[in-house]
Design a protein around this motif. Structure first.
Motif, PDB file in Angstrom:
ATOM      1  N   LEU A   1       7.940   0.417   9.477  1.00 32.05           N
ATOM      2  CA  LEU A   1       8.847  -0.490   8.781  1.00 32.05           C
ATOM      3  C   LEU A   1       8.216  -1.034   7.499  1.00 32.05           C
ATOM      4  O   LEU A   1       8.893  -1.206   6.478  1.00 32.05           O
ATOM      5  N   GLU A   2       6.921  -1.306   7.530  1.00 35.43           N
ATOM      6  CA  GLU A   2       6.232  -1.849   6.358  1.00 35.43           C
ATOM      7  C   GLU A   2       6.224  -0.826   5.220  1.00 35.43           C
ATOM      8  O   GLU A   2       6.309  -1.191   4.046  1.00 35.43           O
ATOM      9  N   GLN A   3       6.155   0.460   5.573  1.00 32.65           N
ATOM     10  CA  GLN A   3       6.147   1.520   4.565  1.00 32.65           C
ATOM     11  C   GLN A   3       7.555   1.921   4.138  1.00 32.65           C
ATOM     12  O   GLN A   3       7.715   2.813   3.298  1.00 32.65           O
ATOM     13  N   GLY A   4       8.570   1.304   4.749  1.00 32.82           N
ATOM     14  CA  GLY A   4       9.937   1.614   4.377  1.00 32.82           C
ATOM     15  C   GLY A   4      10.487   2.858   5.038  1.00 32.82           C
ATOM     16  O   GLY A   4      11.564   3.339   4.665  1.00 32.82           O
ATOM     17  N   ASP A   5       9.778   3.424   6.025  1.00 28.06           N
ATOM     18  CA  ASP A   5      10.258   4.609   6.730  1.00 28.06           C
ATOM     19  C   ASP A   5      11.208   4.201   7.853  1.00 28.06           C
ATOM     20  O   ASP A   5      11.181   3.063   8.336  1.00 28.06           O
TER      21      ASP A   5
ATOM     22  N   ILE B   1      21.092  -1.325  13.256  1.00 35.36           N
ATOM     23  CA  ILE B   1      20.881  -1.986  14.551  1.00 35.36           C
ATOM     24  C   ILE B   1      19.465  -1.748  15.044  1.00 35.36           C
ATOM     25  O   ILE B   1      18.768  -2.673  15.488  1.00 35.36           O
ATOM     26  N   ALA B   2      19.007  -0.494  14.990  1.00 33.15           N
ATOM     27  CA  ALA B   2      17.665  -0.157  15.467  1.00 33.15           C
ATOM     28  C   ALA B   2      16.597  -0.924  14.694  1.00 33.15           C
ATOM     29  O   ALA B   2      15.643  -1.462  15.271  1.00 33.15           O
ATOM     30  N   THR B   3      16.745  -0.983  13.381  1.00 34.39           N
ATOM     31  CA  THR B   3      15.764  -1.697  12.556  1.00 34.39           C
ATOM     32  C   THR B   3      15.767  -3.186  12.871  1.00 34.39           C
ATOM     33  O   THR B   3      14.705  -3.814  12.984  1.00 34.39           O
TER      34      THR B   3
ATOM     35  N   VAL C   1      17.259  -9.556   8.559  1.00 36.10           N
ATOM     36  CA  VAL C   1      16.099 -10.264   9.105  1.00 36.10           C
ATOM     37  C   VAL C   1      14.833  -9.719   8.450  1.00 36.10           C
ATOM     38  O   VAL C   1      14.627  -8.507   8.364  1.00 36.10           O
ATOM     39  N   LYS C   2      13.989 -10.631   7.986  1.00 34.76           N
ATOM     40  CA  LYS C   2      12.782 -10.221   7.255  1.00 34.76           C
ATOM     41  C   LYS C   2      11.692  -9.780   8.229  1.00 34.76           C
ATOM     42  O   LYS C   2      11.582 -10.288   9.338  1.00 34.76           O
TER      43      LYS C   2
END
Length: 605
Positions: A517-521, A535-537, A570-571
């Motif tokens: 998630l941090e890498q945007g993948d 939803i998954a994210t 959500v951050k």
């Protein structure tokens, strides 16, 4: 000399025990005027289970009345017992038998109404009273300003003057014709066990020794039995008078276990008396065997017991957990009954009843047809048991609401301490129910920390502070951590393998999810559209917020519910793994060394 002495001690102890066994099932009464109580009946408080036939338990109330309790929770006073004709005569304590006939369920007992003269009746409420109906049976104890009439169910309604009457209900079975009299004695007959043959021959009746069905009986000579018992008692007393102390020392472990078991039973009985107002049904062990069809269908096995499928009626199914007597000291039983008795929430499993019959203890829950959530957590590339992202979002939100209710919706805060997929059950509509409160603790809402002396929970879901106070105090935030691990497991479709498996080369999957998630993948799981990906994210980010290493950095469950119900923006939380990697490794190694028994820790108030 020494061998002979110990043989003498053994013989004396055997004599005493034999004498005691002969006397524990002797005939007894609740009062001087009460009916004699002998096999197949027994006094539940004074005699062991083998003194009576299953389902024939009697008790004494404070006024020395002999009490018979029938399904469902219907109590009668016993006036006479005819052992030759196998008929027991009972009287309702409030002199109004009809008030109990509707809920009386004789099909679940060994008794039937004594025939003949059994009829089907329908009750009508007539106001004002109709003279045209006075030749029918009226029920004075149910009547007030209006009159309650019992009409034969086979009567033609068209031929009766019922224009000002309201039908109340039908009795579910045929009942005696004279049951509506205020002083009516109800006569119940039993056909099994058939001890009347023994009674007519002047002999006693008892369960056969070493029988496997626990239902075979035999006759025995009463006078010979009593004479033998007296001789054994006298002989045992003479031979054992000088050796009783040594026998007690030799059997110290047996007596210690027995004392602890009695203390445990006393503790549980006192607890159940205090929580009687919560209204869960108390079942006997015979009831539990009937409900589970003698434990025929096993649903699962846990640390504290085995779960069986049961049936209360043709339409009502339950799950019955038989608790292991060797585990704990009754704390789990008290936790479950005391905690679930306070809870009424759609996302918390409902406690239907319990059994505390001697050393046998069981818990009866509502049945969840779809089993546990664990059955539907599949691998990332498999769709075999995948429920779909919208359903998973509904399940996670419902679980969060259930935990939030435990933390803030009850009079006292309830900390579960074992939130995991195995302890989330799914009903026929896949609505989740939080279960298994054996490790739960109660505390006041203004209490910010909980005192603990033993780590509790399941490896992979236990918060760091439960192992060591270096990470913070134990509080409701510990449940938040467990929920976060559950949430990430639902998203990624796999367990925290670094804690639960020996293969330490596999990645710590929460950290793996954070890095993606941090890498945007994307998180490399099956999604069918943009909405599924959102939803998954979102679920993954909320889970990462919940597993922050220090409790102060985690949100409350109320905030978690708001995040799950809110928008998909959500951050991402701060990285909980960079500064805590070494500490996490220490806890991982600690968990591996203590898979079966969790380590004892020191907690401060």
């Amino acid at each position: 000399m020494t061998i002979s002495f110990f043989i003498l001690l053994f013989t004396a102890g055997l004599m005493i025990n034999l004498g005691a066994c002969q006397n524990e099932c002797t005939e007894s009464r609740c009062g001087d005027d009460g009916p004699p109580i002998r096999f197949p009946f027994r006094l539940r408080e004074k005699q062991p289970s083998h003194c009576g036939y299953p389902g024939f338990d009697l008790s004494c109330d404070r006024s020395n009345n002999t009490v018979l309790e029938l399904p469902v929770s219907v109590k009668f006073f016993v006036t006479t017992i005819n052992y030759k004709s196998q008929v027991i005569q009972v009287l309702n304590p409030d002199d109004c038998v009809p008030t109990h006939l509707r809920k009386l369920n004789l099909s679940s007992s060994d008794f039937i109404f004594q025939k003949p003269n059994l009829y089907d009746y329908t009750l009508f409420n007539c106001s004002p009273a109709k003279r045209d109906l006075y030749y029918y049976d009226s029920i004075p104890c149910l009547s007030g300003a209006s009159h309650i009439f019992a009409i034969y169910s086979s009567s033609s309604v068209d031929s009766l003057p019922l224009t000002s009457c309201t039908k109340l209900y039908n009795f579910p079975y045929s009942v005696p014709y004279d049951k509506f009299r205020p002083d009516y004695f109800l006569r119940l007959k039993w056909s099994k066990p058939t001890c009347n043959q023994c009674e007519r021959r002047g002999k006693g009746c008892r369960l056969k020794a070493n029988n496997h069905t626990n239902s075979e009986t035999e006759c025995f000579n009463v006078s010979k039995q009593n004479g033998t018992g007296k001789k054994l008692v006298v002989t045992g007393a003479v031979l054992g008078s000088f050796s009783l102390v040594l026998i007690l020392v030799g059997l110290h472990r047996v007596y210690t276990f027995d004392r602890k078991e009695k203390e445990r039973q006393t503790m549980i009985e006192e607890f159940l008396e205090n929580y009687r107002a919560l209204k869960p049904t108390r079942y006997s062990y015979a009831d539990i065997k009937r409900i589970t069809n003698k434990f025929r269908e096993k649903l699962g096995q846990g640390t504290f017991g085995t779960v069986f499928k049961g049936k209360l009626s043709s339409e009502i199914f339950v799950a019955v957990k038989m608790l292991n007597n060797s585990k704990g000291n009754g704390e789990e039983f008290i936790n479950e009954v005391g905690t679930l008795g306070r809870i009424h929430h759609i996302n918390v499993v409902r406690l239907v009843g319990y059994c505390a019959d001697g050393f046998r203890r069981a818990l009866v829950y509502e049945f969840a047809p779809n089993g546990s959530l664990q059955n539907f957590i599949s691998s990332a590339d498999s769709k075999k048991h995948f429920l779909g992202w919208e359903k998973l979002q509904h399940i996670t939100l419902s679980i969060a609401k259930g935990i939030e209710y435990l933390h803030h919706g009850c009079d006292q805060r309830i900390l579960h301490f074992d939130i995991k997929p195995h302890n989330v059950l799914l009903d026929d509509n896949f609505n989740p129910k939080i279960s298994d409160f054996g490790l739960a603790k109660l505390c006041s809402k203004d209490q910010s920390a909980v005192s603990m002396t033993t780590a509790r929970g399941t490896m992979g879901y236990i918060a760091p502070e439960v192992f060591s106070r270096n990470f913070g105090t134990v509080s409701y935030k510990s449940d938040v951590y467990s929920f976060g691990m559950l949430l990430l497991e639902m998203v990624a479709g796999r367990k925290n393998v670094q804690v639960t498996e020996e293969n330490t080369g596999q990645a710590y999957f929460p950290e793996w999810i954070y890095n993606l998630l941090e890498q945007g993948d994307d998180i490399r799981i099956h999604v069918e559209g943009e909405n599924d990906a959102k939803i998954a994210t979102k679920l993954a980010i909320v889970g990462l917020w919940c597993i922050q290493w220090y409790p102060v950095d985690r949100p409350s469950m109320k905030a978690v519910v708001q995040m799950l119900e809110g928008e998909d923006n959500v951050k991402l939380p701060p990285n909980p793994f960079s500064s805590a990697a070494s500490a996490r490794n220490d806890i991982t190694m600690l968990a591996k060394r203590h898979r079966q028994e969790l380590p004892v820790i020191s907690e401060l108030e």
